[in-house]
Enzyme design. Sequence first.
Site, mmCIF file in Angstrom:
data_model
loop_
_atom_site.group_PDB
_atom_site.id
_atom_site.type_symbol
_atom_site.label_atom_id
_atom_site.label_comp_id
_atom_site.label_asym_id
_atom_site.label_seq_id
_atom_site.Cartn_x
_atom_site.Cartn_y
_atom_site.Cartn_z
ATOM 1 N N PHE A 128 -53.709 -70.343 -17.388
ATOM 2 C CA PHE A 128 -54.253 -69.039 -17.235
ATOM 3 C C PHE A 128 -53.049 -68.094 -17.341
ATOM 4 O O PHE A 128 -53.275 -67.030 -17.681
ATOM 5 C CB PHE A 128 -55.125 -68.826 -15.852
ATOM 6 C CG PHE A 128 -53.992 -68.838 -14.781
ATOM 7 C CD1 PHE A 128 -53.473 -67.391 -14.553
ATOM 8 C CD2 PHE A 128 -53.970 -69.640 -13.945
ATOM 9 C CE1 PHE A 128 -52.626 -67.292 -13.503
ATOM 10 C CE2 PHE A 128 -53.094 -69.581 -12.866
ATOM 11 C CZ PHE A 128 -52.504 -68.438 -12.460
ATOM 12 N N LYS A 152 -57.986 -75.787 -26.323
ATOM 13 C CA LYS A 152 -58.893 -75.506 -25.299
ATOM 14 C C LYS A 152 -58.170 -74.725 -24.183
ATOM 15 O O LYS A 152 -57.195 -75.066 -23.729
ATOM 16 C CB LYS A 152 -59.246 -76.692 -24.388
ATOM 17 C CG LYS A 152 -60.521 -76.372 -23.366
ATOM 18 C CD LYS A 152 -60.306 -77.115 -22.191
ATOM 19 C CE LYS A 152 -59.164 -76.687 -21.416
ATOM 20 N NZ LYS A 152 -59.707 -75.370 -20.537
ATOM 21 N N GLU A 155 -60.319 -71.839 -18.925
ATOM 22 C CA GLU A 155 -61.600 -71.111 -18.892
ATOM 23 C C GLU A 155 -61.637 -69.764 -18.081
ATOM 24 O O GLU A 155 -62.515 -69.006 -18.105
ATOM 25 C CB GLU A 155 -62.477 -72.066 -18.210
ATOM 26 C CG GLU A 155 -62.354 -72.606 -16.688
ATOM 27 C CD GLU A 155 -61.253 -73.252 -16.418
ATOM 28 O OE1 GLU A 155 -60.457 -73.760 -17.395
ATOM 29 O OE2 GLU A 155 -60.936 -73.806 -15.277
ATOM 30 N N SER A 205 -50.736 -77.087 -14.423
ATOM 31 C CA SER A 205 -50.110 -77.556 -13.395
ATOM 32 C C SER A 205 -49.536 -78.995 -13.064
ATOM 33 O O SER A 205 -50.125 -79.910 -14.243
ATOM 34 C CB SER A 205 -51.050 -77.467 -11.932
ATOM 35 O OG SER A 205 -52.052 -78.193 -12.509
ATOM 36 N N CYS A 260 -44.067 -69.959 -14.968
ATOM 37 C CA CYS A 260 -43.310 -71.164 -14.527
ATOM 38 C C CYS A 260 -42.000 -71.096 -14.492
ATOM 39 O O CYS A 260 -41.265 -72.004 -14.187
ATOM 40 C CB CYS A 260 -43.952 -72.179 -15.656
ATOM 41 S SG CYS A 260 -43.331 -71.749 -17.068
ATOM 42 N N GLU A 354 -44.807 -75.333 -5.176
ATOM 43 C CA GLU A 354 -44.983 -74.051 -6.229
ATOM 44 C C GLU A 354 -46.190 -73.162 -5.481
ATOM 45 O O GLU A 354 -47.292 -73.503 -5.330
ATOM 46 C CB GLU A 354 -45.550 -74.545 -7.413
ATOM 47 C CG GLU A 354 -45.866 -73.332 -8.591
ATOM 48 C CD GLU A 354 -46.222 -73.945 -9.956
ATOM 49 O OE1 GLU A 354 -47.015 -74.492 -9.925
ATOM 50 O OE2 GLU A 354 -45.505 -73.295 -11.075
HETATM 51 P P1 NAD Z 1 -54.304 -75.869 -14.484
HETATM 52 O O1 NAD Z 1 -53.587 -77.168 -14.144
HETATM 53 O O2 NAD Z 1 -55.080 -75.468 -13.339
HETATM 54 O O3 NAD Z 1 -54.920 -75.604 -15.657
HETATM 55 C C1 NAD Z 1 -54.310 -75.976 -16.934
HETATM 56 C C2 NAD Z 1 -55.428 -76.535 -18.012
HETATM 57 O O4 NAD Z 1 -56.123 -77.560 -17.323
HETATM 58 C C3 NAD Z 1 -56.697 -75.531 -18.156
HETATM 59 O O5 NAD Z 1 -57.005 -75.194 -19.341
HETATM 60 C C4 NAD Z 1 -57.809 -75.896 -17.223
HETATM 61 O O6 NAD Z 1 -59.041 -75.927 -17.736
HETATM 62 C C5 NAD Z 1 -57.488 -77.567 -17.253
HETATM 63 N N1 NAD Z 1 -57.860 -78.230 -16.122
HETATM 64 C C6 NAD Z 1 -58.111 -77.722 -14.816
HETATM 65 N N2 NAD Z 1 -58.451 -78.514 -13.813
HETATM 66 C C7 NAD Z 1 -58.519 -79.735 -14.700
HETATM 67 C C8 NAD Z 1 -58.896 -81.320 -14.510
HETATM 68 N N3 NAD Z 1 -59.307 -81.627 -12.934
HETATM 69 N N4 NAD Z 1 -58.806 -82.132 -15.436
HETATM 70 C C9 NAD Z 1 -58.402 -81.673 -16.586
HETATM 71 N N5 NAD Z 1 -58.217 -80.417 -16.822
HETATM 72 C C10 NAD Z 1 -58.416 -79.710 -15.959
HETATM 73 O O7 NAD Z 1 -53.108 -74.636 -14.447
HETATM 74 P P2 NAD Z 1 -53.257 -73.210 -14.355
HETATM 75 O O8 NAD Z 1 -53.725 -72.894 -12.990
HETATM 76 O O9 NAD Z 1 -54.105 -72.740 -15.418
HETATM 77 O O10 NAD Z 1 -51.771 -72.768 -14.651
HETATM 78 C C11 NAD Z 1 -50.961 -72.350 -13.923
HETATM 79 C C12 NAD Z 1 -49.860 -73.632 -13.661
HETATM 80 O O11 NAD Z 1 -49.428 -74.027 -15.094
HETATM 81 C C13 NAD Z 1 -48.677 -73.498 -12.685
HETATM 82 O O12 NAD Z 1 -48.465 -74.730 -12.289
HETATM 83 C C14 NAD Z 1 -47.447 -73.163 -13.934
HETATM 84 O O13 NAD Z 1 -46.325 -73.559 -13.215
HETATM 85 C C15 NAD Z 1 -47.998 -73.982 -14.865
HETATM 86 N N6 NAD Z 1 -47.374 -73.691 -15.986
HETATM 87 C C16 NAD Z 1 -46.359 -74.379 -16.593
HETATM 88 C C17 NAD Z 1 -45.554 -74.078 -17.828
HETATM 89 C C18 NAD Z 1 -44.520 -74.709 -18.138
HETATM 90 O O14 NAD Z 1 -43.825 -74.418 -19.140
HETATM 91 N N7 NAD Z 1 -43.915 -75.676 -17.520
HETATM 92 C C19 NAD Z 1 -45.994 -72.726 -18.259
HETATM 93 C C20 NAD Z 1 -46.813 -72.127 -17.998
HETATM 94 C C21 NAD Z 1 -47.838 -72.664 -16.891
#
Ligand code: NAD
Length: 463
Positions: A128, A152, A155, A205, A260, A354
């Site tokens: 997001f 994808k 959401e 994450s 991140c 985090e």
């Molecule tokens: P998230 O892990 O909750 O979601 C990421 C994606 O996974 C989304 O598309 C979501 O729909 C999907 N998802 C969520 N729950 C799931 C599940 N149980 N099973 C499968 N897919 C699932 O992350 P977020 O909250 O959208 O984003 C923030 C996180 O992203 C932070 O931890 C941040 O550090 C990380 N991030 C990392 C980088 C990097 O370069 N390392 C870059 C941007 C964001």
Amino acid sequence: MPITSPQTGEQIGEVQLSSSEQVAAAVQAAKESFPAWSGQTLKTRVQIFFRFRSLLEQHIDELTELVTRENGKIESEARAEVLKGIELCEFTCSLPQILPDEIQEVSVGVECRTSHVPLGVVACITPFNFPHMVPLWTLPNALALGNTVVLKPSEKVPLSAMRIAELLQEAGLPKGVLNIVNGDKEVVEAICDHPDIEAVSFVGSTKIAKIVYQRATQNLKRCIALGGAKNHIIVLPDAHPQMAGSDIAASMSGCAGQRCMAASAMIAIGESDHIVEQLCHYARQIVPGENLGAVISKEAKERIEGYITEAEKQGAKVLVDGRNTTVKGKENGYYVGPTVIDYVRPEMAIAKEEVFGPVMSIMRVNNADEAIKIENSSAYGNAASVFTQSGKAANYITSRVSAGMTGVNIGVPVPREPFAFGGWNESKFGVTDITGKSSINFWTRVKKTTTKWNPEDKVDWMS
Ligand code: NAD
């Protein structure tokens, strides 16, 4: 599912969640469009990205507004995100110039040649926090290199991704080459399990990155999964106080700390009160709703404030307190003010986990080795930066920290194109990086062709 504005808490739209049958239909469309798309030359395919780049420029105000609306970040941050998207697209346009295909005469009349060929149908799953930029980390390179894609988006922020797809269509991307599905767990699992998807990129994450990496690779797919972060800034007493204070405040609070690459732990070596004072000075100038955006949800606000309260209970000292922040006229928005906490200890949750909010935890140590030890004990490894005016100290520290992207006197050490973005440890699973030259190896496989050009000369080449 409703889409909510983090700035106001109001519903701004809705997203239709896809079923696993719709994922299968998207994969099928991508599969059918692959032969014609991959059959074009790279040079022909990148023409679409030259046009797409112009469209991004033409629509910059609208795209900026969309990011602000669905993500909650402030206008200047959203604009910077769209500009970064343009830079990513420029890298894609340069691919024909830098594609590392090689040819060499390995024996008289015999040559070996490598060609980077596309994988087939690939999937990109995005988070997001950068609704516009993170899809553009992967889509342009994956597509230009000849793959067809199922995207994808998160959401929580599906609108920017949909607009990107519309602009790509306007730029001439053929039907079926890019397909968007929406959803979370069920859709991601369907992607990881689908036999016709060759590779999966994931950004999100660490908890979900591990699940996706394990599931995709268990199904014998190529996968790169970027996870969360805990980025350290190591400050020496000789650092330039104003520069360190303002850069560190900007790093911890930019995009409301939801980057991140945001610094969230400062390790102050020796007598560093003068730098902590500067940090607090700049942090106090950050005004929620003006130069600080909202965090993504009510749950995120509660989680961040919970970390601050817990650290305070355990003896840390809150120097600048961003809890219970409201913005006039946006009372239902999810705002957390800038927060600086001193005397955090390495074993506290706020020092290790985090937080993903505009919060800086300060730990005090006596020397560089103690600072490096704390940094090295982190499970993550995205970024680490050192603030000092000593080249020797900077080199000592950057060469010993365990992070994929390090900086000297830089609050957010993101490598610019053509350098690649990617962390270490639990901040990234997989071999390559996600952008830049490194991504070419992720989105292609290499074919090695050996050719004997003058068979009449009876060249002896293992034939
Ligand atoms: P998230 O892990 O909750 O979601 C990421 C994606 O996974 C989304 O598309 C979501 O729909 C999907 N998802 C969520 N729950 C799931 C599940 N149980 N099973 C499968 N897919 C699932 O992350 P977020 O909250 O959208 O984003 C923030 C996180 O992203 C932070 O931890 C941040 O550090 C990380 N991030 C990392 C980088 C990097 O370069 N390392 C870059 C941007 C964001």
